[in-house]
Enzyme design. Structure first.
Site, mmCIF file in Angstrom:
data_model
loop_
_atom_site.group_PDB
_atom_site.id
_atom_site.type_symbol
_atom_site.label_atom_id
_atom_site.label_comp_id
_atom_site.label_asym_id
_atom_site.label_seq_id
_atom_site.Cartn_x
_atom_site.Cartn_y
_atom_site.Cartn_z
ATOM 1 N N ARG A 1 0.846 -1.191 0.000
ATOM 2 C CA ARG A 1 0.000 0.000 0.000
ATOM 3 C C ARG A 1 0.877 1.235 0.000
ATOM 4 O O ARG A 1 1.795 1.353 0.806
ATOM 5 C CB ARG A 1 -0.911 0.049 1.233
ATOM 6 C CG ARG A 1 -1.840 1.278 1.204
ATOM 7 C CD ARG A 1 -2.579 1.463 2.504
ATOM 8 N NE ARG A 1 -1.686 1.703 3.633
ATOM 9 C CZ ARG A 1 -1.080 2.859 3.895
ATOM 10 N NH1 ARG A 1 -1.227 3.898 3.092
ATOM 11 N NH2 ARG A 1 -0.302 2.975 4.961
ATOM 12 N N VAL A 2 0.601 2.125 -0.930
ATOM 13 C CA VAL A 2 1.249 3.432 -0.936
ATOM 14 C C VAL A 2 0.150 4.483 -0.826
ATOM 15 O O VAL A 2 -0.955 4.295 -1.325
ATOM 16 C CB VAL A 2 2.122 3.666 -2.196
ATOM 17 C CG1 VAL A 2 3.340 2.756 -2.185
ATOM 18 C CG2 VAL A 2 1.334 3.473 -3.472
ATOM 19 N N SER A 3 0.462 5.593 -0.168
ATOM 20 C CA SER A 3 -0.530 6.645 0.035
ATOM 21 C C SER A 3 -0.627 7.584 -1.151
ATOM 22 O O SER A 3 -1.685 8.125 -1.431
ATOM 23 C CB SER A 3 -0.188 7.458 1.284
ATOM 24 O OG SER A 3 -0.165 6.617 2.404
ATOM 25 N N THR A 4 0.493 7.795 -1.827
ATOM 26 C CA THR A 4 0.499 8.741 -2.941
ATOM 27 C C THR A 4 1.046 8.074 -4.190
ATOM 28 O O THR A 4 1.762 7.082 -4.125
ATOM 29 C CB THR A 4 1.359 9.976 -2.611
ATOM 30 O OG1 THR A 4 2.701 9.551 -2.384
ATOM 31 C CG2 THR A 4 0.840 10.711 -1.389
ATOM 32 N N GLN B 1 4.927 7.585 -4.637
ATOM 33 C CA GLN B 1 5.677 6.615 -3.831
ATOM 34 C C GLN B 1 5.920 5.357 -4.654
ATOM 35 O O GLN B 1 5.112 4.994 -5.499
ATOM 36 C CB GLN B 1 4.903 6.254 -2.561
ATOM 37 C CG GLN B 1 4.887 7.360 -1.532
ATOM 38 C CD GLN B 1 4.096 6.944 -0.304
ATOM 39 O OE1 GLN B 1 3.030 6.361 -0.403
ATOM 40 N NE2 GLN B 1 4.635 7.258 0.865
#
Length: 186
Positions: A10-13, A16
């Site tokens: 999982r990446v937030s942006t 990334q």
């Protein structure tokens, strides 16, 4: 029979790099979300939970990649382990099997609490940064989704009795955004 090793990333942006999270870790299949950790309704996380079977091992870089909230983290881990799925957190060097000791449960709680605390710090720094930028006049908030003309058209059509859900879809905005435009004075 040993199951598959399933990676979760999982990446937030969007800027990334998701590949570095499980770099050097062998997995048979990976599920990857680009979403905030505060939301548990993530399409690939839900797909992973549906896909994982007894004997499989879910591999996650760190606990905060799975959830930023302790209750959500516990719930996800419990959902998987109750189905006979093992979970490995690479960064923390922790594994959970569903037959865990009180010490393992304590570690899950402590490390999960740190992830939740980190999220609170991020939000606090973000609020402080926005407040300072507003004082300097550098922060103007998000650009409006609709122009003044489109907002006026939207209001006219609502007053004419058209369905708000249909209008929101047509204008490419959420219903909440539509209601915000209707509440604010032009």
């Amino acid at each position: 029979m040993t199951g598959q090793r399933i990676g979760y990333i999982r990446v937030s942006t969007f800027d990334q790099n998701p590949e570095r999270q499980l770099e050097g870790v062998k997995v048979d299949r990976a599920f990857s979300d680009k979403a905030s950790g505060k939301d548990v309704k993530r399409p690939q996380l839900e797909a992973l939970i549906s896909f994982a079977r007894t004997g499989d091992t879910v591999v996650v870089h760190s606990m905060d990649r799975l959830a930023r909230n302790l209750d959500d983290l516990r719930r996800i881990v419990q959902t998987l382990t109750q189905r006979g799925v093992h979970i490995e957190f690479v960064k923390e060097h922790l594994s959970f099997t569903g037959e865990d000791s009180p010490m393992a449960n304590l570690m899950l709680s402590v490390m999960g609490a740190f992830a939740e605390f980190e999220r609170a710090l991020i939000r606090e720094r973000q609020r402080e940064g926005i407040a300072l930028a507003k004082q300097r006049g550098a922060y103007r908030g998000r650009k409006k989704s609709l122009s003044s003309e489109r907002i006026a058209e939207l209001r006219q059509r609502v007053e004419a009795g058209e369905q708000k859900t249909k209008l929101a879809r047509e204008f490419g905005i959420s219903r909440e955004t539509l209601y915000q435009y209707l509440r604010t004075d032009q």
